[in-house]
Design an enzyme around this catalytic site. Structure first.
Site, PDB file in Angstrom:
ATOM      1  N   PRO A 150       0.831  -1.211   0.000  1.00 45.76           N
ATOM      2  CA  PRO A 150       0.000   0.000   0.000  1.00 45.76           C
ATOM      3  C   PRO A 150       0.866   1.262   0.000  1.00 45.76           C
ATOM      4  CG  PRO A 150       0.259  -0.760   2.225  1.00 45.76           C
ATOM      5  CD  PRO A 150       1.121  -1.648   1.369  1.00 45.76           C
ATOM      6  N   TRP A 151       0.206   2.416   0.162  1.00 40.67           N
ATOM      7  CA  TRP A 151       0.930   3.673  -0.002  1.00 40.67           C
ATOM      8  C   TRP A 151       1.418   4.296   1.301  1.00 40.67           C
ATOM      9  CZ3 TRP A 151      -2.398   6.700   2.736  1.00 40.67           C
ATOM     10  CH2 TRP A 151      -3.764   6.438   2.629  1.00 40.67           C
ATOM     11  N   ASN A 152       1.019   3.749   2.431  1.00 41.88           N
ATOM     12  CA  ASN A 152       1.309   4.525   3.645  1.00 41.88           C
ATOM     13  C   ASN A 152       2.749   4.419   4.144  1.00 41.88           C
ATOM     14  OD1 ASN A 152       0.520   1.916   4.297  1.00 41.88           O
ATOM     15  ND2 ASN A 152      -0.198   2.490   6.314  1.00 41.88           N
ATOM     16  N   LYS A 175       4.618  -5.370  -6.654  1.00 39.14           N
ATOM     17  CA  LYS A 175       3.745  -4.361  -7.249  1.00 39.14           C
ATOM     18  C   LYS A 175       3.447  -3.338  -6.148  1.00 39.14           C
ATOM     19  CE  LYS A 175      -0.613  -2.761  -8.187  1.00 39.14           C
ATOM     20  NZ  LYS A 175      -0.110  -1.441  -7.817  1.00 39.14           N
ATOM     21  N   GLY A 208      -4.029  -1.642 -10.061  1.00 33.31           N
ATOM     22  CA  GLY A 208      -4.476  -2.935  -9.537  1.00 33.31           C
ATOM     23  C   GLY A 208      -4.962  -3.863 -10.640  1.00 33.31           C
ATOM     24  N   GLU A 250      -2.154  -8.748   5.219  1.00 39.80           N
ATOM     25  CA  GLU A 250      -2.093  -7.732   6.286  1.00 39.80           C
ATOM     26  C   GLU A 250      -3.112  -6.666   5.918  1.00 39.80           C
ATOM     27  OE1 GLU A 250      -0.544  -7.798   9.006  1.00 39.80           O
ATOM     28  OE2 GLU A 250       0.977  -9.335   8.728  1.00 39.80           O
ATOM     29  N   LEU A 251      -4.210  -6.629   6.628  1.00 37.65           N
ATOM     30  CA  LEU A 251      -5.335  -5.793   6.185  1.00 37.65           C
ATOM     31  C   LEU A 251      -5.600  -4.640   7.162  1.00 37.65           C
ATOM     32  CD1 LEU A 251      -7.467  -8.827   4.983  1.00 37.65           C
ATOM     33  CD2 LEU A 251      -5.780  -7.512   3.708  1.00 37.65           C
ATOM     34  N   GLY A 252      -6.806  -4.147   7.156  1.00 32.76           N
ATOM     35  CA  GLY A 252      -7.097  -2.923   7.900  1.00 32.76           C
ATOM     36  C   GLY A 252      -7.329  -3.140   9.387  1.00 32.76           C
ATOM     37  N   CYS A 284      -2.365   1.399   9.571  1.00 35.19           N
ATOM     38  CA  CYS A 284      -3.297   0.285   9.803  1.00 35.19           C
ATOM     39  C   CYS A 284      -3.553   0.088  11.289  1.00 35.19           C
ATOM     40  CB  CYS A 284      -2.727  -0.978   9.191  1.00 35.19           C
ATOM     41  SG  CYS A 284      -1.045  -1.332   9.713  1.00 35.19           S
ATOM     42  N   GLN A 333     -11.070  12.615   0.059  1.00 30.27           N
ATOM     43  CA  GLN A 333     -12.534  12.662  -0.027  1.00 30.27           C
ATOM     44  C   GLN A 333     -13.171  11.701   0.963  1.00 30.27           C
ATOM     45  OE1 GLN A 333     -14.169  14.934  -1.422  1.00 30.27           O
ATOM     46  NE2 GLN A 333     -12.359  15.773  -2.436  1.00 30.27           N
ATOM     47  N   GLU A 385     -13.045   1.539   8.964  1.00 30.47           N
ATOM     48  CA  GLU A 385     -11.716   2.138   8.951  1.00 30.47           C
ATOM     49  C   GLU A 385     -11.734   3.450   8.157  1.00 30.47           C
ATOM     50  OE1 GLU A 385      -8.602   0.261   6.602  1.00 30.47           O
ATOM     51  OE2 GLU A 385      -7.231   0.469   8.292  1.00 30.47           O
TER      52      GLU A 385
HETATM   53  P1  NAD Z   1      -5.530  -0.973  -1.402  1.00 33.07           P
HETATM   54  O1  NAD Z   1      -6.128  -2.273  -1.012  1.00 33.07           O
HETATM   55  O2  NAD Z   1      -6.349  -0.011  -2.155  1.00 33.07           O
HETATM   56  O3  NAD Z   1      -4.236  -1.219  -2.322  1.00 33.07           O
HETATM   57  C1  NAD Z   1      -3.151  -2.010  -1.869  1.00 33.07           C
HETATM   58  C2  NAD Z   1      -2.399  -2.534  -3.086  1.00 33.07           C
HETATM   59  O4  NAD Z   1      -3.227  -3.454  -3.798  1.00 33.07           O
HETATM   60  C3  NAD Z   1      -2.003  -1.448  -4.079  1.00 33.07           C
HETATM   61  O5  NAD Z   1      -0.722  -1.738  -4.589  1.00 33.07           O
HETATM   62  C4  NAD Z   1      -3.045  -1.610  -5.161  1.00 33.07           C
HETATM   63  O6  NAD Z   1      -2.666  -1.141  -6.434  1.00 33.07           O
HETATM   64  C5  NAD Z   1      -3.208  -3.116  -5.167  1.00 33.07           C
HETATM   65  N1  NAD Z   1      -4.448  -3.593  -5.797  1.00 33.07           N
HETATM   66  C6  NAD Z   1      -5.626  -2.946  -5.939  1.00 33.07           C
HETATM   67  N2  NAD Z   1      -6.528  -3.738  -6.566  1.00 33.07           N
HETATM   68  C7  NAD Z   1      -5.903  -4.910  -6.821  1.00 33.07           C
HETATM   69  C8  NAD Z   1      -6.295  -6.129  -7.432  1.00 33.07           C
HETATM   70  N3  NAD Z   1      -7.526  -6.310  -7.919  1.00 33.07           N
HETATM   71  N4  NAD Z   1      -5.410  -7.141  -7.496  1.00 33.07           N
HETATM   72  C9  NAD Z   1      -4.156  -6.993  -7.000  1.00 33.07           C
HETATM   73  N5  NAD Z   1      -3.719  -5.858  -6.416  1.00 33.07           N
HETATM   74  C10 NAD Z   1      -4.576  -4.824  -6.327  1.00 33.07           C
HETATM   75  O7  NAD Z   1      -4.954  -0.345  -0.070  1.00 33.07           O
HETATM   76  P2  NAD Z   1      -4.306   1.107   0.126  1.00 33.07           P
HETATM   77  O8  NAD Z   1      -5.400   2.111   0.044  1.00 33.07           O
HETATM   78  O9  NAD Z   1      -3.122   1.239  -0.758  1.00 33.07           O
HETATM   79  O10 NAD Z   1      -3.759   1.015   1.625  1.00 33.07           O
HETATM   80  C11 NAD Z   1      -4.529   1.321   2.744  1.00 33.07           C
HETATM   81  C12 NAD Z   1      -5.032   0.056   3.402  1.00 33.07           C
HETATM   82  O11 NAD Z   1      -3.927  -0.777   3.738  1.00 33.07           O
HETATM   83  C13 NAD Z   1      -5.758   0.314   4.708  1.00 33.07           C
HETATM   84  O12 NAD Z   1      -6.900  -0.498   4.783  1.00 33.07           O
HETATM   85  C14 NAD Z   1      -4.752  -0.108   5.763  1.00 33.07           C
HETATM   86  O13 NAD Z   1      -5.317  -0.493   6.992  1.00 33.07           O
HETATM   87  C15 NAD Z   1      -4.067  -1.230   5.080  1.00 33.07           C
HETATM   88  N6  NAD Z   1      -2.745  -1.466   5.677  1.00 33.07           N
HETATM   89  C16 NAD Z   1      -2.539  -2.596   6.424  1.00 33.07           C
HETATM   90  C17 NAD Z   1      -1.316  -2.804   7.046  1.00 33.07           C
HETATM   91  C18 NAD Z   1      -1.057  -4.032   7.870  1.00 33.07           C
HETATM   92  O14 NAD Z   1       0.104  -4.356   8.065  1.00 33.07           O
HETATM   93  N7  NAD Z   1      -2.053  -4.739   8.358  1.00 33.07           N
HETATM   94  C19 NAD Z   1      -0.306  -1.860   6.894  1.00 33.07           C
HETATM   95  C20 NAD Z   1      -0.563  -0.718   6.139  1.00 33.07           C
HETATM   96  C21 NAD Z   1      -1.780  -0.541   5.527  1.00 33.07           C
END
Ligand code: NAD
Length: 492
Positions: A150-152, A175, A208, A250-252, A284, A333, A385
């Site tokens: 992700p981007w954070n 990716k 994605g 690793e999700l939200g 997260c 937004q 979240e």
């Molecule tokens: P996101 O799910 O929008 O994107 C994450 C990645 O998945 C990006 O690289 C994106 O391009 C890719 N992606 C999108 N659609 C896809 C698809 N269909 N197939 C494969 N890859 C695809 O998440 P985000 O907005 O970049 O990040 C924020 C989220 O990440 C928040 O929910 C946050 O809680 C979570 N996060 C979790 C942790 C953790 O360790 N648990 C750490 C940081 C962030």
């Protein structure tokens, strides 16, 4: 404007599509670099290269000790370039230089730690119940790993994946997020400089649907290690299930930060602030639900407000800035929408609740640090979240009440308890449904400490000794030391 290149099979390369897209600086709102717009053909090139490296190349011939040596060299190069990499990350994600520099200074430790572990992944000999046989286990690399980030915290979260994966002998195709790809592309060059064979570490940037999907579905990808939102995680897991691939997710989160009346309230207030306003809440593990015991609620809110009002928004590159912009326009937004939702649900904004328009916010996507009181746990603002600087404060009466509210959420990434009562700390840490529980602290992570989610916050663990097991598969080898073949039609 700087134009980046993909990194495939040990070389920087243009995308086959011949297309690039702009990446923007969240503080200025301006495009500052062009990122290659990869597609399925680039993904195929990268995965084929990673598979060759895994099966034929010099990488497959290295001993685990030699892999460790390469990881140490990489760690030293990251340390050398930490300022450059951190600056790139701030330009892309708008988080504070102080935060990103801290992460970049810390990241080499992940590579040193897993370098040390690389040659300690031992199998075992089995005390078999069958005479004449000798059996032992080997832990072999699981295969080509797709790392989706992700981007954070782009490089830190990537390091949590690739350090153990490479130590285990896997090869990787990354990716990164389309919003923050630049630092991962810069990191790729360091792999070549460190002497990693071609194909061990590949980066395909893009969107994605155009890069993520073909990567997840590629038949030569054995494991998908994903960090991101739970909605994308679910989608990926469904596809991975269809192709029977390994996954780590690793999700939200919607983490409860629980303050009891007997806590050190000054420390708890610092913990609450760092839980939600550090990284502009784009973490997260954000402590976005602050549970405060009724007896101290009003006084604690006052203390919190006094501290939160001092938060300085502004240029993330300045050392005195404490709250930077939101990283992406869609996220900006989304945060503003959640503030409206909270108001419409009846929560009271006691701080912030507006766009940040101060002169020091420039053209950036700023949201004021925002605190809501009168939040009930069944409101959307308490259950979903936000991923921004928005805190929901919920009252509780006693320990049982706190526990019920804390666990009444579909996520389970982290939780914290503030108390001086050791018995209560132990009871709460046993009963809170979260992969990480902090007592009298918040937002602490380490390469040594396993990290991951309960419930909808994920599958698998990163960091610590066990994380390397996520990247190996166990083979059991049987050797007949003299047992005579009997009836061939029955099991031995
Ligand atoms: P996101 O799910 O929008 O994107 C994450 C990645 O998945 C990006 O690289 C994106 O391009 C890719 N992606 C999108 N659609 C896809 C698809 N269909 N197939 C494969 N890859 C695809 O998440 P985000 O907005 O970049 O990040 C924020 C989220 O990440 C928040 O929910 C946050 O809680 C979570 N996060 C979790 C942790 C953790 O360790 N648990 C750490 C940081 C962030």
């Amino acid at each position: 404007m700087k134009r980046y290149l993909l990194h495939i099979d040990g070389a920087a390369r243009e995308p086959r599509s011949g297309r690039w897209f702009d990446t923007q600086n969240p503080y200025t709102g301006e495009s500052w670099a062009q990122i290659p717009r990869g597609d399925a053909s680039d993904v195929d090139d990268a995965v084929q290269a990673a598979h060759r490296a895994l099966t034929q190349g010099p990488w497959a011939e290295l001993t685990a000790t030699q892999r460790g040596a390469l990881l140490r060299r990489l760690a030293d190069l990251i340390a050398r370039d930490a300022v450059q990499l951190a600056t790139t990350e701030v330009r892309d994600n708008g988080k504070l230089l102080a935060e990103m520099q801290g992460q970049l200074n810390y990241i080499p430790q992940w590579f040193h730690y897993y370098a040390g572990l690389a040659d300690k992944v031992q199998g075992s000999t089995l005390p078999l119940d069958k005479k004449g046989y000798f059996a032992f286990t080997r832990h072999e690399p699981v295969g080509v790993v797709a790392a989706i980030t992700p981007w954070n915290s782009p490089l830190m979260l990537l390091s949590w994946k690739i350090a153990p994966a490479l130590a285990a002998g896997c090869t990787v195709v990354v990716k990164p997020s389309e919003f923050t790809s630049a630092s991962t592309l810069e990191l790729a060059g360091l792999f070549d400089e460190a002497g990693f064979p071609p194909g061990v570490f590949n980066v395909v940037t893009g969107f994605g649907a155009e890069v993520g999907t073909p990567l997840v579905e590629h038949p030569l990808v054995a494991k998908i290690s994903f960090t991101g939102s739970d909605s994308t995680g679910r989608l990926i897991n469904e596809k991975a299930g269809r192709h029977l691939k390994h996954t780590a997710m690793e999700l939200g989160g919607k983490s409860p930060n629980v303050v009891f009346e007997d806590a050190d309230l000054e420390q708890a207030a610092y913990g609450a602030i760092s839980g939600i306003f550090a990284a502009t809440g784009q973490t997260c593990i954000a402590g976005s639900r602050l549970l405060v015991q009724s007896s101290i609620h009003d006084a604690f809110v006052e203390r919190l407000l006094a501290l939160a009002r001092t938060a300085r928004m502004g240029d993330p590159m300045r050392p005195d800035t404490q709250v930077g912009p939101i990283t992406t326009p869609p996220q900006y937004q989304k945060v503003l929408e959640y503030i409206d939702i909270a108001r419409s649900e009846g929560a009271t904004a006691v701080l912030g609740g507006e766009r940040g328009r101060a002169p020091e916010c420039g053209q950036g996507w700023f949201v004021q640090p925002t605190i809501f009181t009168n939040v009930r746990n069944d409101m959307r603002i308490a259950q979903e979240e936000v991923f921004g600087p928005v805190l929901s404060i919920i009252r509780f009466e006693n320990e049982a009440d706190a526990l019920r509210i804390a666990n009444d959420v579909r996520f389970g990434l982290a939780a914290a308890v503030w108390t001086k009562d050791i018995g209560r700390a132990i009871r709460m840490s046993e009963r809170l449904q979260a992969g990480t529980v902090w007592v009298n602290t918040y937002r602490a992570v380490s390469f040594m400490a396993p990290f991951g989610g309960y419930k909808d916050s994920g599958l698998g663990r990163e960091n610590g000794i066990d994380a390397i097991r996520e990247y190996v598969q166990t083979k059991c080898v049987w050797i007949n030391g003299g047992a005579v073949a009997g009836n061939p039609f029955v099991m031995r």
